[in-house]
Design an enzyme around this catalytic site. Structure first.
Site, mmCIF file in Angstrom:
data_model
loop_
_atom_site.group_PDB
_atom_site.id
_atom_site.type_symbol
_atom_site.label_atom_id
_atom_site.label_comp_id
_atom_site.label_asym_id
_atom_site.label_seq_id
_atom_site.Cartn_x
_atom_site.Cartn_y
_atom_site.Cartn_z
ATOM 1 N N CYS A 3 58.775 -5.638 60.189
ATOM 2 C CA CYS A 3 58.472 -4.818 61.370
ATOM 3 C C CYS A 3 57.321 -3.844 61.078
ATOM 4 O O CYS A 3 57.382 -3.061 60.131
ATOM 5 C CB CYS A 3 59.727 -4.050 61.780
ATOM 6 S SG CYS A 3 59.419 -2.815 63.042
ATOM 7 N N CYS A 6 58.419 -0.171 61.077
ATOM 8 C CA CYS A 6 59.183 0.143 59.856
ATOM 9 C C CYS A 6 58.226 0.317 58.677
ATOM 10 O O CYS A 6 58.450 1.186 57.819
ATOM 11 C CB CYS A 6 60.217 -0.939 59.572
ATOM 12 S SG CYS A 6 61.709 -0.836 60.606
ATOM 13 N N ASP A 29 48.411 6.212 68.915
ATOM 14 C CA ASP A 29 48.289 4.770 69.136
ATOM 15 C C ASP A 29 46.924 4.305 68.633
ATOM 16 O O ASP A 29 45.908 4.954 68.858
ATOM 17 C CB ASP A 29 48.456 4.454 70.630
ATOM 18 C CG ASP A 29 48.745 2.984 70.869
ATOM 19 O OD1 ASP A 29 49.872 2.657 71.294
ATOM 20 O OD2 ASP A 29 47.840 2.149 70.625
ATOM 21 N N HIS A 45 65.563 1.227 62.840
ATOM 22 C CA HIS A 45 65.053 0.049 63.552
ATOM 23 C C HIS A 45 66.000 -0.374 64.668
ATOM 24 O O HIS A 45 67.135 -0.767 64.418
ATOM 25 C CB HIS A 45 64.844 -1.132 62.591
ATOM 26 C CG HIS A 45 64.286 -2.335 63.281
ATOM 27 N ND1 HIS A 45 62.937 -2.556 63.426
ATOM 28 C CD2 HIS A 45 64.907 -3.349 63.928
ATOM 29 C CE1 HIS A 45 62.748 -3.669 64.122
ATOM 30 N NE2 HIS A 45 63.931 -4.171 64.435
ATOM 31 N N ASN A 86 58.380 0.330 77.047
ATOM 32 C CA ASN A 86 58.300 -1.054 77.500
ATOM 33 C C ASN A 86 59.451 -1.828 76.867
ATOM 34 O O ASN A 86 59.731 -1.663 75.681
ATOM 35 C CB ASN A 86 56.964 -1.687 77.084
ATOM 36 C CG ASN A 86 55.789 -1.061 77.817
ATOM 37 O OD1 ASN A 86 55.889 -0.767 79.009
ATOM 38 N ND2 ASN A 86 54.686 -0.846 77.132
ATOM 39 N N GLY A 92 55.566 -6.018 78.756
ATOM 40 C CA GLY A 92 54.434 -5.882 77.844
ATOM 41 C C GLY A 92 54.788 -5.362 76.467
ATOM 42 O O GLY A 92 53.897 -4.946 75.720
ATOM 43 N N HIS A 97 60.257 -2.645 67.943
ATOM 44 C CA HIS A 97 60.922 -1.471 67.335
ATOM 45 C C HIS A 97 60.679 -0.392 68.378
ATOM 46 O O HIS A 97 59.513 -0.062 68.658
ATOM 47 C CB HIS A 97 60.266 -1.146 65.983
ATOM 48 C CG HIS A 97 60.818 0.062 65.269
ATOM 49 N ND1 HIS A 97 61.112 0.060 63.920
ATOM 50 C CD2 HIS A 97 61.092 1.319 65.717
ATOM 51 C CE1 HIS A 97 61.555 1.261 63.561
ATOM 52 N NE2 HIS A 97 61.556 2.044 64.634
ATOM 53 N N HIS A 99 59.828 2.430 70.938
ATOM 54 C CA HIS A 99 58.849 3.518 70.853
ATOM 55 C C HIS A 99 58.582 4.041 72.247
ATOM 56 O O HIS A 99 58.532 3.282 73.214
ATOM 57 C CB HIS A 99 57.548 3.041 70.201
ATOM 58 C CG HIS A 99 57.015 1.764 70.754
ATOM 59 N ND1 HIS A 99 57.516 0.528 70.406
ATOM 60 C CD2 HIS A 99 56.037 1.530 71.659
ATOM 61 C CE1 HIS A 99 56.866 -0.405 71.060
ATOM 62 N NE2 HIS A 99 55.962 0.168 71.837
HETATM 63 P P1 AMP Z 1 54.166 -1.992 73.223
HETATM 64 O O1 AMP Z 1 53.130 -2.959 73.747
HETATM 65 O O2 AMP Z 1 54.853 -1.166 74.280
HETATM 66 O O3 AMP Z 1 55.137 -2.684 72.288
HETATM 67 O O4 AMP Z 1 53.352 -0.933 72.371
HETATM 68 C C1 AMP Z 1 52.945 -1.169 71.066
HETATM 69 C C2 AMP Z 1 51.832 -0.207 70.808
HETATM 70 O O5 AMP Z 1 51.616 -0.133 69.407
HETATM 71 C C3 AMP Z 1 50.495 -0.617 71.435
HETATM 72 O O6 AMP Z 1 50.067 0.399 72.329
HETATM 73 C C4 AMP Z 1 49.572 -0.777 70.234
HETATM 74 O O7 AMP Z 1 48.240 -0.346 70.496
HETATM 75 C C5 AMP Z 1 50.251 0.082 69.191
HETATM 76 N N1 AMP Z 1 49.969 -0.276 67.813
HETATM 77 C C6 AMP Z 1 49.937 -1.522 67.265
HETATM 78 N N2 AMP Z 1 49.660 -1.448 65.961
HETATM 79 C C7 AMP Z 1 49.526 -0.137 65.657
HETATM 80 C C8 AMP Z 1 49.236 0.595 64.471
HETATM 81 N N3 AMP Z 1 49.031 -0.032 63.288
HETATM 82 N N4 AMP Z 1 49.161 1.946 64.525
HETATM 83 C C9 AMP Z 1 49.353 2.580 65.705
HETATM 84 N N5 AMP Z 1 49.641 1.956 66.871
HETATM 85 C C10 AMP Z 1 49.726 0.623 66.850
HETATM 86 ZN ZN ZN Z 2 61.275 -1.568 62.730
#
Ligand code: AMP
Ligand code: ZN
Length: 113
Positions: A3, A6, A29, A45, A86, A92, A97, A99
Site C-alpha cells: 500500500c 502505508c 497531494d 490501514h 472517495n 474515483g 487506504h 484518506h
Molecule cells: P483517490 O483518487 O481519492 O484515491 O486519491 C488518491 C490521491 O493520492 C490522489 O489525489 C493522488 O494525487 C494522491 N497521491 C498519489 N500518490 C501520491 C504520493 N506519492 N504522495 C502524495 N499524494 C499522492
Molecule cells: Zn495502507
C-alpha cells in the site's frame, strides 16, 4: 507491504508532511487539484470507507476535525473548502487506504464531476 500510503506512513516513500500524531498523518497531494490539497490519512490501514465500524468513529471524527484545523491554518476556513472521501471505483478512488481530501483556495463547482 504494497500500500502506497502505508509506505508513506512508514517513511519508505517521502511525502510533504503537514501534520502527524499517533493515529494519523496529513501531507500535500502530489497532484494538487486546488491551491491547497492535503490528504488526511489514518495510520491504520483501512482500504475503503466500507470497512469502517463503530470502533473507528473517534478516528474519523479526529480526521475531520484535523481537516478543519488545517483549513484554518491555511486561511481557507472563511472563504470555504471542500472535504472528500472517495469510495471505490465509480467515485474515483485510486489509493485503497482511506484518506480525506481537503481542498481549498479556489471556487468549486457542484455537483462534482
Ligand atoms: P483517490 O483518487 O481519492 O484515491 O486519491 C488518491 C490521491 O493520492 C490522489 O489525489 C493522488 O494525487 C494522491 N497521491 C498519489 N500518490 C501520491 C504520493 N506519492 N504522495 C502524495 N499524494 C499522492
Ligand atoms: Zn495502507
Amino acid at each position: 507491504m504494497s500500500c502506497l500510503f502505508c509506505k508513506i506512513i512508514a517513511g519508505d516513500i517521502p511525502a510533504s508532511k503537514v501534520y502527524e500524531d499517533d493515529q494519523m498523518i496529513a501531507f500535500n497531494d502530489i497532484t494538487p487539484q486546488a491551491p491547497m490539497h492535503v490528504l488526511v490519512v489514518p495510520k491504520r490501514h483501512l482500504a475503503t470507507l466500507n470497512e469502517l465500524s463503530a470502533a473507528e468513529d473517534g478516528l474519523v471524527g479526529a480526521m475531520v476535525r484535523r481537516a478543519a484545523a488545517i483549513a484554518k491554518e491555511r486561511g481557507v476556513d472563511g472563504p470555504g473548502y471542500r472535504t472528500v472521501f472517495n469510495c471505490n471505483a465509480q467515485a474515483g478512488q485510486s489509493v485503497f487506504h482511506i484518506h480525506l481530501h481537503v481542498l481549498g483556495g479556489r471556487a468549486m463547482a457542484w455537483p462534482p464531476g
